[in-house]
Each structure stands twice: as C-alpha cells, then as structure tokens.
Design a protein around this motif. Structure first.
Motif, mmCIF file in Angstrom:
data_model
loop_
_atom_site.group_PDB
_atom_site.id
_atom_site.type_symbol
_atom_site.label_atom_id
_atom_site.label_comp_id
_atom_site.label_asym_id
_atom_site.label_seq_id
_atom_site.Cartn_x
_atom_site.Cartn_y
_atom_site.Cartn_z
ATOM 1 N N SER A 1 0.821 -1.212 0.000
ATOM 2 C CA SER A 1 0.000 0.000 0.000
ATOM 3 C C SER A 1 0.854 1.260 0.000
ATOM 4 N N THR A 2 2.180 1.076 -0.063
ATOM 5 C CA THR A 2 3.084 2.224 -0.069
ATOM 6 C C THR A 2 4.296 1.923 -0.938
ATOM 7 N N ASP A 3 4.946 2.984 -1.437
ATOM 8 C CA ASP A 3 6.185 2.815 -2.193
ATOM 9 C C ASP A 3 7.397 3.186 -1.338
ATOM 10 N N ASP A 4 7.177 3.398 -0.046
ATOM 11 C CA ASP A 4 8.248 3.763 0.886
ATOM 12 C C ASP A 4 9.029 2.489 1.248
ATOM 13 N N LEU A 5 10.220 2.334 0.676
ATOM 14 C CA LEU A 5 10.996 1.123 0.899
ATOM 15 C C LEU A 5 11.429 0.983 2.354
ATOM 16 N N GLU B 1 -1.032 -1.590 -5.694
ATOM 17 C CA GLU B 1 -1.926 -0.633 -6.351
ATOM 18 C C GLU B 1 -1.261 0.725 -6.503
ATOM 19 N N VAL B 2 -0.059 0.861 -5.942
ATOM 20 C CA VAL B 2 0.685 2.117 -6.075
ATOM 21 C C VAL B 2 1.926 1.859 -6.909
ATOM 22 N N GLU B 3 2.378 2.879 -7.602
ATOM 23 C CA GLU B 3 3.583 2.754 -8.434
ATOM 24 C C GLU B 3 4.778 2.455 -7.532
ATOM 25 N N ALA C 1 14.193 -1.880 -7.274
ATOM 26 C CA ALA C 1 14.623 -1.713 -5.888
ATOM 27 C C ALA C 1 13.798 -2.582 -4.937
ATOM 28 N N LEU C 2 12.511 -2.717 -5.222
ATOM 29 C CA LEU C 2 11.650 -3.539 -4.378
ATOM 30 C C LEU C 2 12.050 -5.009 -4.450
ATOM 31 N N VAL C 3 12.350 -5.463 -5.667
ATOM 32 C CA VAL C 3 12.785 -6.858 -5.839
ATOM 33 C C VAL C 3 14.084 -7.106 -5.072
ATOM 34 N N GLU C 4 15.024 -6.184 -5.166
ATOM 35 C CA GLU C 4 16.288 -6.327 -4.430
ATOM 36 C C GLU C 4 16.040 -6.397 -2.926
ATOM 37 N N GLY D 1 -1.307 -4.928 -13.305
ATOM 38 C CA GLY D 1 -1.723 -3.611 -12.828
ATOM 39 C C GLY D 1 -0.677 -2.567 -13.154
ATOM 40 N N THR D 2 -0.351 -1.736 -12.189
ATOM 41 C CA THR D 2 0.532 -0.593 -12.437
ATOM 42 C C THR D 2 1.980 -1.000 -12.706
ATOM 43 N N LEU D 3 2.356 -2.222 -12.355
ATOM 44 C CA LEU D 3 3.756 -2.630 -12.485
ATOM 45 C C LEU D 3 4.030 -3.464 -13.738
#
Length: 287
Positions: free
Chosen positions: A35-39, A64-66, A71-74, A89-91
């Motif tokens: 729900s957030t893109d804050d890593l 649901e957010v960009e 970086a997320l996968v790493e 979806g967005t990704l």
C-alpha cells in the motif's frame, strides 16, 4: 492437451523427444500486497514480520501504487523472499522489462497459448496422492505408449480423432476447443487440456488426474484428482456422474477426500466456486 502415462516400452521403439512440452501444475504462492512505495517502511514491516532471512519463499508482488520495482525486488531478495512475478496492474511495464511473470487479477484467466499448427498429446505419470497439490508431471517420452483412437476434439461441427501412432499429434484449427476423451484414465495417468471443457465419457481411476482450465465433465466414476479452472477461471465447474475423488479443485481452491461432505459421495455432483464460500457441492439428483 496433454495425456500422460508411464507404461514402459523398449527404447528401440521410442519416438524422438520433442523440444518442449507444456504441462499444468497447481502451485500455491504467497502474495504480498503493498500500500506504499516507501521502501524504508516496507523494510521495517518485513523486519517485524519475518524471523529470518532464509525462508526462500516464492512470492507475487501485488501493488496498487507505483513502485520502483527493481529496488523492491532487491529488498525482497535481501530478506530471503523470491519474487517470481507481479499481479497485473501498475507494475506491468516494469515487470516486462525485468522479465518477471505477470499474473492475472482475481477471477481472471491466463491467456491461453494457441498453437499455429498442432497441439501434442503425450502420456506421463501423475503425482502421488500424498501431495495435496494437483500436478501434471513431466514424463520420459521414451516410455510413452500409443493411445487408441478414442480421444476427439470438437471444433465447429468437425471432429478430429487421434490415430494410433507412436507419437500422437492432434491436428488443431486456429483455436483449441472442448476435448472428448473416451478411454478410462488409469492410475498413474494425467490428462491435461487447455482452451476448453474436458469431457471424459469413461471413469477416472484412483491415482489418475484430469486437469482443464475450463469445466470438467466425468460421465463415469470420478476418483483420482479432478481440477477445473486451473488457470484461475472462477466460472469453471466440475460435473460428475459418480463423485468420489481424492482431490477436487476449482480455480485453485481445493478440497481433499477426507473433507468432502459425506452426502455427495458416489452421487451425481456439481462442484463450483463461490466467492466468500469456497467450493460448493450440489447433488444434481436433488437440484
């Protein structure tokens, strides 16, 4: 469509191995919803949730957010998680760039692969009953046996039967449709059909399995493993004349023999998936 059997024959009479073959297998993956893109926030949540960094759990990314997908996968790999794809979806664009799989959203079917010339029919060994996942496993083509001309495909008022040959091929038109299979599915056999309903006019023995991405019809005694909606179609159904399977599954939701309602055993039964309820079993004689 894939039929499988492991009966052995001499290696001298074995057909040439195909370069590849498509098989269906039911697998369960964990899905992480973001729900957030804050890593930093994601990392803190993982630290609070996971007890170690060696779980090696395959996961799907659902956001649901960009996101900065790379970086997320790493980050996920650093916690011992193994991202294998994203929910559409967005990704999607980033997933294609990184060669990650894109899975359909809930209730949607995966696009089927349409052969340009022919679809192969092969025989392989079904998995042991002790596994709860329903699988159509790879088999040595050197052990393949020929099938009598008992399987047929319905295509716009045309019927194409499989002749008795060493390496059966099913001539297909532009689209694959429903398949009628007349032989009994014996223990150790797996019948896998993609692109339409699978209709069995004979029985499915214990230790065999029948898998389709659409609806499954069994007009004999239905034992073994029965799988409909294998690619996520929640409208798929299973219809059985005599219902007594070791496992039944619709759209990835399954039930083992020990958990089946007693009143449906050995009856004419319809199985369907209902959102919020799971699998619903209806005795058709009482409907």
């Amino acid at each position: 469509m894939t039929v499988s059997d492991n009966d052995s024959q001499g290696l001298s009479a074995a057909p040439a191995l195909p370069a590849l073959a498509f098989y269906g297998k039911m697998l369960t993956f964990s899905r992480l919803q973001f729900s957030t893109d804050d890593l930093s926030a994601i990392d803190a949540q993982l630290a609070a949730t996971l007890s170690n960094k060696s779980s090696n759990i395959p996961i799907l990314i659902d956001s649901e957010v960009e996101q900065d997908l790379s970086a997320l996968v790493e980050l996920l790999w650093s916690w011992g998680l193994q991202p294998i794809g994203v929910v559409t979806g967005t990704l999607d664009a980033q997933a294609r760039e990184q060669r990650l799989a894109i899975f359909p959203a809930d209730g949607k079917r995966i696009e089927r692969i349409l052969p340009s010339k022919k679809a192969a029919t092969q025989v392989s060994k079904a998995p042991d009953d002790k596994h709860t996942e329903s699988a159509s496993t790879n088999s040595d083509s050197t052990n393949s046996t020929s099938i009598n001309d008992t399987a047929a495909i319905n295509e716009s008022n045309t019927e194409t039967t499989i002749a008795t040959t060493t390496a059966e091929t099913l001539v297909s038109a532009e689209h694959i449709t429903s398949l009628i299979y007349d032989q009994m599915l014996r223990s150790g056999q797996s019948l896998n059909h993609v692109g339409g309903d699978l209709i069995l006019t004979n029985s499915v023995n214990s230790g065999a399995e029948a898998i389709t991405d659409n609806s499954l019809h069994v007009y004999g005694r239905a034992q073994g493993r029965l799988v409909a909606g294998a690619t996520g179609d929640k409208d798929a159904r299973i219809f059985c004349q005599v219902f007594n399977p070791s496992l039944v599954s619709v759209a990835g939701t399954y039930c083992l023999r020990d958990n089946l309602p007693e009143h449906v055993i050995d009856k004419s039964v319809q199985v369907r998936f209902v959102e919020g309820e799971g699998l619903v079993f209806t005795v058709m004689d009482d409907a």
